[in-house]
Design an enzyme around this catalytic site. Structure first.
Site, PDB file in Angstrom:
ATOM      1  N   GLY A 160      -8.877  -6.283  10.215  1.00  0.00           N
ATOM      2  CA  GLY A 160      -7.737  -5.539  10.707  1.00  0.00           C
ATOM      3  C   GLY A 160      -7.176  -6.101  11.991  1.00  0.00           C
ATOM      4  CE1 TYR A 191      -2.605   9.825   7.067  1.00  0.00           C
ATOM      5  CE2 TYR A 191      -3.316   7.715   6.176  1.00  0.00           C
ATOM      6  CZ  TYR A 191      -2.911   8.490   7.251  1.00  0.00           C
ATOM      7  OH  TYR A 191      -2.813   7.934   8.505  1.00  0.00           O
ATOM      8  CD  GLN A 230      -2.582   1.510   2.472  1.00  0.00           C
ATOM      9  OE1 GLN A 230      -1.938   1.969   3.403  1.00  0.00           O
ATOM     10  NE2 GLN A 230      -3.881   1.249   2.560  1.00  0.00           N
TER      11      GLN A 230
END
Length: 355
Positions: A310, A180, A99
């Site tokens: 996660g 981001y 990523q």
């Protein structure tokens, strides 16, 4: 058959199951060099039983770093470090995407080359603080990128994609969530530009589309995915009309024939999955607070093609085996999520050890 254990085609790859390990920052890299920890190969290899692993966020260039002890992929030493990780996962029969995460304004001069000011679409500071090597620091007002600089950042993503393939990764995911840089360009609250990268939806989505085009040039569209998380609110990113914004973006993504769209569930009560899934002609990975039953239901009801886990994967390296056996799960040790060293990283027991 349990739908989580069916195979599924993701781009050019066939996943052996529909459990995906989410990208999770772990802060174990060398803070000076950005080289991933030697422990990271063991950490990811322990979890190679996932249908797909997506790595923690990796900065594509020195100006993309936003957190202490996070890894990059712009230097030869970083590429070598990631090659050991990709090789370790492949040795266990796993698939792994890297990523790419450029944090933009979510950074601090202490983490950037020569104490540089973080960059962003507009000179608007995020609310709150960033954790640095010397402790929490207020976010600074970022420097608004000049139009002529943006092509250079797009090229940073291009090179980083090339480096990921050199390291042996099976594909690359663009992190366009969590406030981001890509989402800073996309969102009206963080983008007040008046050039071709601001104003209209077409202009605000231009940066993401140019980055994806560069990544596709390097890897092919069937090895590129993208992560979005509408209305997550993380890092104080806001948009005046998020449903319209993400509907427009995903409509444009649909023409790219990407390997997948990774949609993270957020605190919004609006069902973005129902809105966006019909607009994307490709696999949908969906996650956020899932357990076995909710993940299996998502896949069984064709609401998603794979379920993303996660902290459950973080704490349970043998998560598919535990789900299949109906076994209890290890509880995540939150105080070690971002600490240094092996504790809470590679020492979570598998079922046999727990017994």
């Amino acid at each position: 058959m349990n739908p989580l254990y069916e195979t599924v085609r993701i781009g050019r790859h066939t996943l052996r199951n529909r459990l995906v390990m989410a990208p999770m920052t772990r802060s174990r890299a060398d803070d000076t060099t950005g080289v991933p920890s030697a422990l990271a190969a063991q950490y990811y290899a322990q979890r190679a039983n996932a249908g797909l692993i997506v790595t923690e966020g990796v900065f594509p260039s020195p100006m993309g770093k936003g957190y202490v002890r996070t890894p990059g992929i712009h230097s030869a030493a970083q590429i070598d470090g990631w090659k050991r990780i990709a090789d370790a996962v492949h040795a266990q029969g796993g698939l792994i995407f890297l990523q790419l995460m450029h944090t933009g304004r979510i950074s601090h001069p202490s983490m950037l080359p020569d104490g540089a000011t973080p960059v962003a679409p507009s000179a608007i500071a995020a609310d709150g603080q960033v954790f640095t090597a010397t402790g929490p620091q207020d976010f600074v007002v970022p420097r608004a990128l000049a139009t002529a600089e943006i092509a250079g950042i797009v090229d940073d993503y291009r090179r980083a994609t090339r480096h990921a393939l050199e390291a042996g990764f099976d594909g690359v995911e663009l992190h366009a969530a969590s406030g981001y840089l890509p989402e800073q360009f996309l969102s009206s609250g963080t983008n007040q530009r008046t050039d071709s990268y601001g104003g209209s939806l077409e202009n605000r989505s231009r940066f993401i589309m140019e980055v994806l085009a560069a990544m596709i040039d390097e890897a092919g569209s069937d090895r590129i995915g993208i992560k979005i998380a509408p209305e997550m609110g993380f890092n104080s990113v806001i948009d005046a009309a998020p449903q319209e914004t993400f509907q427009y973006l995903v409509q444009r993504l649909g023409a790219l024939k990407l390997a997948y769209l990774h949609l993270a569930r957020t605190r919004s009560a609006f069902d973005y999955r129902a809105l966006l899934r019909p607009l994307f002609d490709g696999p949908l990975l969906h996650g956020g607070g899932l357990d076995h039953d909710s993940g299996a239901a998502l896949v069984a009801e064709r609401k998603a093609d794979a379920a993303v886990f996660g902290s459950a994967y973080l704490a349970n390296p043998d998560l598919p085996q535990r789900f299949a056996a109906g076994a209890p799960l290890n509880a995540p040790q939150r105080d070690t999520f971002y600490s240094d060293g092996p504790k809470g990283y590679i020492d979570y027991p598998v079922m046999e050890q727990a017994r």
